[in-house]
Write a protein that holds these residues in place. Structure first.
Motif, PDB file in Angstrom:
ATOM      1  N   VAL A 138     -55.120-127.731  74.627  1.00  0.00           N
ATOM      2  CA  VAL A 138     -54.474-128.577  73.621  1.00  0.00           C
ATOM      3  C   VAL A 138     -53.278-129.305  74.225  1.00  0.00           C
ATOM      4  O   VAL A 138     -53.054-130.494  73.963  1.00  0.00           O
ATOM      5  CB  VAL A 138     -54.047-127.739  72.401  1.00  0.00           C
ATOM      6  N   GLY A 174     -58.918-127.715  67.976  1.00  0.00           N
ATOM      7  CA  GLY A 174     -57.492-127.424  67.955  1.00  0.00           C
ATOM      8  C   GLY A 174     -56.683-128.218  66.966  1.00  0.00           C
ATOM      9  O   GLY A 174     -55.471-127.999  66.834  1.00  0.00           O
ATOM     10  N   ARG A 177     -55.176-125.605  62.311  1.00  0.00           N
ATOM     11  CA  ARG A 177     -54.543-124.306  62.592  1.00  0.00           C
ATOM     12  C   ARG A 177     -54.004-123.719  61.285  1.00  0.00           C
ATOM     13  O   ARG A 177     -53.775-124.455  60.315  1.00  0.00           O
ATOM     14  CB  ARG A 177     -53.401-124.464  63.600  1.00  0.00           C
ATOM     15  N   VAL A 183     -57.939-120.252  66.769  1.00  0.00           N
ATOM     16  CA  VAL A 183     -58.336-121.653  66.955  1.00  0.00           C
ATOM     17  C   VAL A 183     -59.799-121.785  66.526  1.00  0.00           C
ATOM     18  O   VAL A 183     -60.667-121.120  67.094  1.00  0.00           O
ATOM     19  CB  VAL A 183     -58.196-122.089  68.426  1.00  0.00           C
ATOM     20  N   GLU A 200     -56.129-118.212  70.720  1.00  0.00           N
ATOM     21  CA  GLU A 200     -55.600-119.332  71.501  1.00  0.00           C
ATOM     22  C   GLU A 200     -55.319-118.971  72.957  1.00  0.00           C
ATOM     23  O   GLU A 200     -55.238-119.852  73.817  1.00  0.00           O
ATOM     24  CB  GLU A 200     -54.323-119.870  70.854  1.00  0.00           C
TER      25      GLU A 200
END
Length: 220
Positions: A138, A174, A177, A183, A200
């Motif tokens: 991410v 991603g 959340r 994720v 994550e």
């Protein structure tokens, strides 16, 4: 659609037909006419998308018509997905506790251009991130000026281009959340697409990070 030519208007019409054929007007409660009116203003923007090196088999597509959960709930759209050449419906993994999906929303700084429907531009499956820790993936996506996909965007990708979801080329989402370390991700299970989640901090060799160049509403 090929990697060298794109008729954006025709591709937009195809995506709308796909959603109608799958029953989105009924799922949304709008009916065919109102559903068509909801997405129609996006056609001009889609028609202006330039041709580029895109191809579903390579995990890249020029744009997606995204209908959000406010119109069509995730629990009802996920079963409308299927693998390329498959018939078994996609499903939401039971590891999502009751009410969990509602809490998976765009994090701070990720703004959607419209609450009901919009275009996602320059989409990539992101298999280069297979084996990379999701939180690191991410971060790299953001450094490139791109944006991770939300749950609804991931469902849209598999709905319109089922061949994108392939063995060892699945992807995290991603852009949704819920404030913890989970994720969301789409992968293959029991010969069907599955919406699940991973931590994550845990990398998976078969799970990349899907991203897009930008989002656009009817106005641009």
């Amino acid at each position: 659609m090929t990697e060298t030519a794109l008729d954006g208007g025709a591709e937009f019409d195809r995506q709308v037909r796909t959603l109608i054929d799958l029953g989105y007007p009924a799922v949304s409660g709008l009916g065919p006419e109102r559903f068509g009116a909801l997405v129609a203003p996006l056609r001009a923007r889609a028609a202006a998308v330039p041709a580029g090196p895109y191809g579903p088999e390579s995990g890249r597509v020029p744009f997606l018509l995204v209908v959000t959960r406010g119109v069509a709930p995730i629990e009802e759209t996920m079963p409308l997905t299927a693998l390329h050449g498959g018939r078994l419906p996609g499903f939401v993994d039971r590891s999502f506790e009751p009410g969990a999906l509602e809490r998976f929303v765009p994090p701070e700084g990720l703004e959607l251009p419209a609450p009901d429907a919009y275009l996602l531009l320059g989409v990539e499956r992101g298999e280069e991130f297979c084996g990379v820790v999701p939180q690191d993936a991410v971060r790299t996506v953001a450094e490139r000026g791109r944006t991770p996909l939300t749950i609804e965007e991931g469902i849209a990708l598999v709905t319109q281009f089922p061949q994108v979801l392939a063995k060892n080329k699945c992807f995290s989402l991603g852009g949704s959340r819920c404030g913890d370390r989970r994720v969301p991700a789409l992968w293959i299970s029991k010969r069907a697409p599955k919406l699940g989640w991973c931590w994550e901090g845990n990398p998976h060799t078969w799970l990349g990070m899907a991203s897009a160049g930008s989002r656009a509403g009817a106005g641009g």
